[in-house]
Design an enzyme around this catalytic site. Structure first.
Site: not given
Ligand code: UDP
Ligand code: MG
Length: 170
Positions: A125, A91
Site C-alpha cells: 500500500h 507510487r
Molecule cells: N482493490 C481491489 N479491486 C479494485 C480496487 C482496489 O481489489 O478494483 C484493492 C487493492 O488491493 C487496492 C486496495 O483495494 O490496493 C485499495 O484500493 P485503492 O483504489 O485505494 O488503490 P491503491 O491506492 O492501493 O492503488
Molecule cells: Mg488508495
C-alpha cells in the site's frame, strides 16, 4: 517539497518473503524511513484504512486480505517514508493498483496477482495524496513512533485520559 507517505507491506508481500526486496526497491528513492513497525490489523483499523471503499463489492474480501486471513499472516509491516516528492516517487515504484496493468518492472507488476474472488493482491500500500497520507499515518502510528514532527500534537494528562490503558514493559 518534503512529504510523508505511509507504506504497508501487505500480508501477501510478507508471505512471499518480499520484505527485503521491497525495502531495497524503495531505497532507490533516497527517501528517509522515519517510522517502521510490524502491526496486527484489527477489523476496526482495516475498515478505517479502507473507508473510501466501503461501498465496493470486494470490500469484505479486501478487509480479510489486509487482516491476513487469506495468507495466514496476521500482520503487515508499516513504514513512513519522508522526503522530496515522496508520494509520487513511492507510487511510481509500486505501480498502478491493478497488478495486471502495472508496469512489469514495478513492485505490483512484478509480484501482484488478482485472486479468483477478484481482489487485487498487490503486495504494497502507498498513500496516494498528502491528505490521505496524513489521515493514514495518524491512524497507524502514534506521534512518538515517528521520529520527525509531521503533524500537530496535543499532550493529554492522565486525568483527562483515564479510560486509556497502555501495556508497558515490566
Ligand atoms: N482493490 C481491489 N479491486 C479494485 C480496487 C482496489 O481489489 O478494483 C484493492 C487493492 O488491493 C487496492 C486496495 O483495494 O490496493 C485499495 O484500493 P485503492 O483504489 O485505494 O488503490 P491503491 O491506492 O492501493 O492503488
Ligand atoms: Mg488508495
Amino acid at each position: 517539497m518534503n512529504q510523508a507517505t505511509l507504506i504497508l507491506i501487505k500480508p501477501d508481500g510478507l508471505k512471499k518473503s518480499l520484505t527485503g526486496n521491497i525495502l531495497t526497491r524503495l531505497s532507490e528513492t533516497k527517501l528517509e524511513i522515519v517510522a517502521a513497525k510490524m502491526a496486527r490489523v484489527s477489523e476496526s483499523l482495516a475498515k478505517k484504512h479502507y473507508q473510501h471503499l466501503k461501498e465496493k463489492p470486494f470490500f469484505n474480501e479486501l478487509i480479510r486480505y489486509i487482516r491476513g486471513e487469506l495468507h495466514d499472516r496476521y500482520k503487515v509491516m508499516a513504514l513512513v517514508y519522508w522526503g522530496e516528492n515522496a508520494i509520487h516517487k513511492c507510487r511510481e515504484l509500486a505501480g498502478t493498483t491493478n497488478p495486471e496493468e502495472a508496469e512489469s518492472t514495478s513492485i505490483r507488476g512484478s509480484y501482484g496477482r488478482i485472486t479468483t474472488a477478484g481482489v487485487y493482491e498487490n503486495v504494497v500500500h502507498v498513500s496516494s495524496s498528502e491528505d490521505e497520507a496524513k489521515r493514514e499515518i495518524k491512524l497507524w502510528f502514534k506521534p512518538d513512533e515517528v521520529i520527525v514532527d509531521l503533524y500537530p500534537v496535543k499532550e493529554i494528562t492522565e486525568k483527562e485520559y483515564k479510560e486509556h490503558k497502555e501495556r508497558v514493559w515490566l
